[in-house]
Design a protein around this motif. Structure first.
Motif, short mmCIF file in Angstrom:
data_model
loop_
_atom_site.label_atom_id
_atom_site.label_comp_id
_atom_site.label_asym_id
_atom_site.label_seq_id
_atom_site.Cartn_x
_atom_site.Cartn_y
_atom_site.Cartn_z
N LEU A 134 37.17 -47.87 -8.65
CA LEU A 134 38.33 -47.01 -8.49
C LEU A 134 39.19 -47.41 -7.30
O LEU A 134 38.67 -47.78 -6.24
N LEU A 135 40.50 -47.29 -7.46
CA LEU A 135 41.42 -47.44 -6.34
C LEU A 135 41.42 -46.14 -5.53
O LEU A 135 40.90 -45.12 -5.96
N THR A 136 42.04 -46.20 -4.35
CA THR A 136 42.02 -45.04 -3.45
C THR A 136 42.55 -43.78 -4.11
O THR A 136 41.93 -42.71 -4.01
N ASP A 137 43.68 -43.85 -4.79
CA ASP A 137 44.25 -42.66 -5.42
C ASP A 137 43.35 -42.12 -6.53
O ASP A 137 43.24 -40.91 -6.72
N ASP A 138 42.69 -43.03 -7.28
CA ASP A 138 41.75 -42.59 -8.31
C ASP A 138 40.57 -41.87 -7.67
O ASP A 138 40.06 -40.88 -8.21
N ARG A 139 40.12 -42.35 -6.53
CA ARG A 139 39.01 -41.70 -5.83
C ARG A 139 39.41 -40.30 -5.37
O ARG A 139 38.63 -39.36 -5.47
N ARG A 140 40.63 -40.18 -4.85
CA ARG A 140 41.11 -38.86 -4.43
C ARG A 140 41.10 -37.89 -5.60
O ARG A 140 40.68 -36.74 -5.48
N ARG A 141 41.57 -38.36 -6.74
CA ARG A 141 41.61 -37.49 -7.91
C ARG A 141 40.21 -37.12 -8.39
O ARG A 141 39.96 -35.98 -8.78
N LEU A 142 39.30 -38.08 -8.35
CA LEU A 142 37.94 -37.80 -8.81
C LEU A 142 37.25 -36.81 -7.88
O LEU A 142 36.54 -35.90 -8.34
N GLU A 143 37.43 -36.95 -6.57
CA GLU A 143 36.85 -35.99 -5.63
C GLU A 143 37.43 -34.60 -5.86
O GLU A 143 36.72 -33.59 -5.77
N THR A 144 38.73 -34.55 -6.18
CA THR A 144 39.36 -33.27 -6.47
C THR A 144 38.82 -32.67 -7.76
O THR A 144 38.56 -31.45 -7.84
N ALA A 145 38.60 -33.51 -8.76
CA ALA A 145 38.04 -33.04 -10.03
C ALA A 145 36.64 -32.48 -9.83
O ALA A 145 36.26 -31.46 -10.43
N ALA A 146 35.84 -33.14 -8.99
CA ALA A 146 34.49 -32.64 -8.72
C ALA A 146 34.54 -31.27 -8.06
O ALA A 146 33.76 -30.37 -8.40
N MET A 147 35.46 -31.10 -7.12
CA MET A 147 35.61 -29.81 -6.45
C MET A 147 36.00 -28.73 -7.46
O MET A 147 35.47 -27.61 -7.43
N ALA A 148 36.93 -29.06 -8.35
CA ALA A 148 37.38 -28.09 -9.34
C ALA A 148 36.26 -27.71 -10.32
O ALA A 148 36.16 -26.56 -10.74
N GLU A 149 35.43 -28.70 -10.67
CA GLU A 149 34.32 -28.42 -11.58
C GLU A 149 33.31 -27.47 -10.94
O GLU A 149 32.73 -26.61 -11.60
#
Length: 309
Positions: free
Chosen positions: A51-66
């Motif tokens: 993952l690129l940096t922005d993809d990582r940010r989104r994935l961390e955000t998705a984990a928080m939302a889950e």
């Protein structure tokens, strides 16, 4: 849109269903098979590494939302969900909107931003509740360095947001402090700026006391249209071009052409620009120029731009 890697998330609460115990998750993180996003959320390390940096940010955000259904993304996390660019180092935090009663603070890898209007200016992106793109860039203008706020707001304007709409949202928000700082970003932002690098360049040009350029100026010669240039100073007969190197690397831009061929085409384009009309000078810079304080200003001064005092 979808978040890369979100389908590979492994949550502790689902570990039993997946036939994985807590110790298995811990062992996976310890031996490098899993990457721990936050307590109770993991992803296979090969997914994270791709993952690129922005993809990582989104994935961390998705984990928080889950893990937290009441979570509302804001600031940098909201910007990542809205696909707004960033030029600062990732702070490693997930950014959330919370009520004033909850209070602004940073804990457990989450930066909580307390606001009075928790229900205003919200949308849903990739299934995650987040601040609207308008409110997101205003929030960034209030909290981030000027250049970073401009990079995000230029992109929002480029994507169709209007300054009129930004001012309406700002009035609805009515922040208790920082309004003048936000208005300065709105005044400077320009949707004609073609990329994050061009936006950052504009800020450095302005803060360095150099003349303001025209953006996306079209050039033609006897053969026809040459192209649009990033920056044009007609008074000083100088063209400025930010080269992010993206076109040399990305397959979708290369469209099957070798990078060497792209370089050749760029050389032909630049030669045509130099021979067009008043035979302007052409000055180029790249990301590394922007990362060195004062380098772009010095380069453009050497190319003939005066610096005001």
């Amino acid at each position: 849109m979808s978040i890369r890697g979100a389908d590979r998330l492994i949550l502790f609460r689902e570990s039993e269903r997946l036939a994985l115990g807590s110790r298995s998750l811990q062992r996976g993180a310890a031996n490098g098979a899993l990457h721990r996003l936050r307590s109770g959320a993991y992803v296979p390390v090969e997914v994270w590494d791709a993952l690129l940096t922005d993809d990582r940010r989104r994935l961390e955000t998705a984990a928080m939302a889950e893990m937290h259904p009441a979570f509302v993304a804001s600031h940098r996390s909201a910007a990542a969900l809205s696909r707004l660019p960033s030029v600062v180092i990732d702070d490693g935090l997930v950014h959330a909107r919370v009520s004033v009663a909850a209070g602004s603070r940073t804990e457990h890898g989450v930066r909580k931003h307390a606001v009075h209007d928790t229900g205003l200016h919200l949308t849903v992106i990739d299934g995650i509740v987040t601040t609207s793109v308008e409110r997101t860039v205003l929030d960034l203008a209030a909290t981030e360095p000027f250049f970073e706020a401009v990079v995000a707001m230029d992109a929002a304007l480029r994507g169709g947001v209007t300054k009129e709409r930004l001012l309406i949202v700002l009035d609805e928000w009515a922040p208790n402090r920082g309004r003048r700082r936000i208005e300065r970003v709105i005044a400077f932002a320009d949707g004609a700026s073609g990329s994050a690098g061009e936006s950052w360049s504009r800020v450095q040009i302005a803060e360095g006391g150099l003349p303001a350029p025209l953006l996306q100026q079209r050039f033609s010669d006897r053969q026809g249209f040459i192209g649009e240039v990033d920056f044009w100073w007609p008074r000083f007969n100088l063209i400025g071009e930010f080269d992010g190197m993206k076109k040399y690397r990305e397959a979708e831009i290369l469209a099957g052409r070798r990078p060497g061929r792209i370089v050749e085409l760029e050389k032909v384009r630049e030669d045509r620009l130099r021979r067009s009309g008043s035979r302007p000078g052409v000055d180029r810079w790249i990301w590394s120029t922007l990362r060195v304080r004062g380098a772009l200003v010095a380069q453009l001064q050497a190319a003939g731009l005066p610096r005001s005092h």
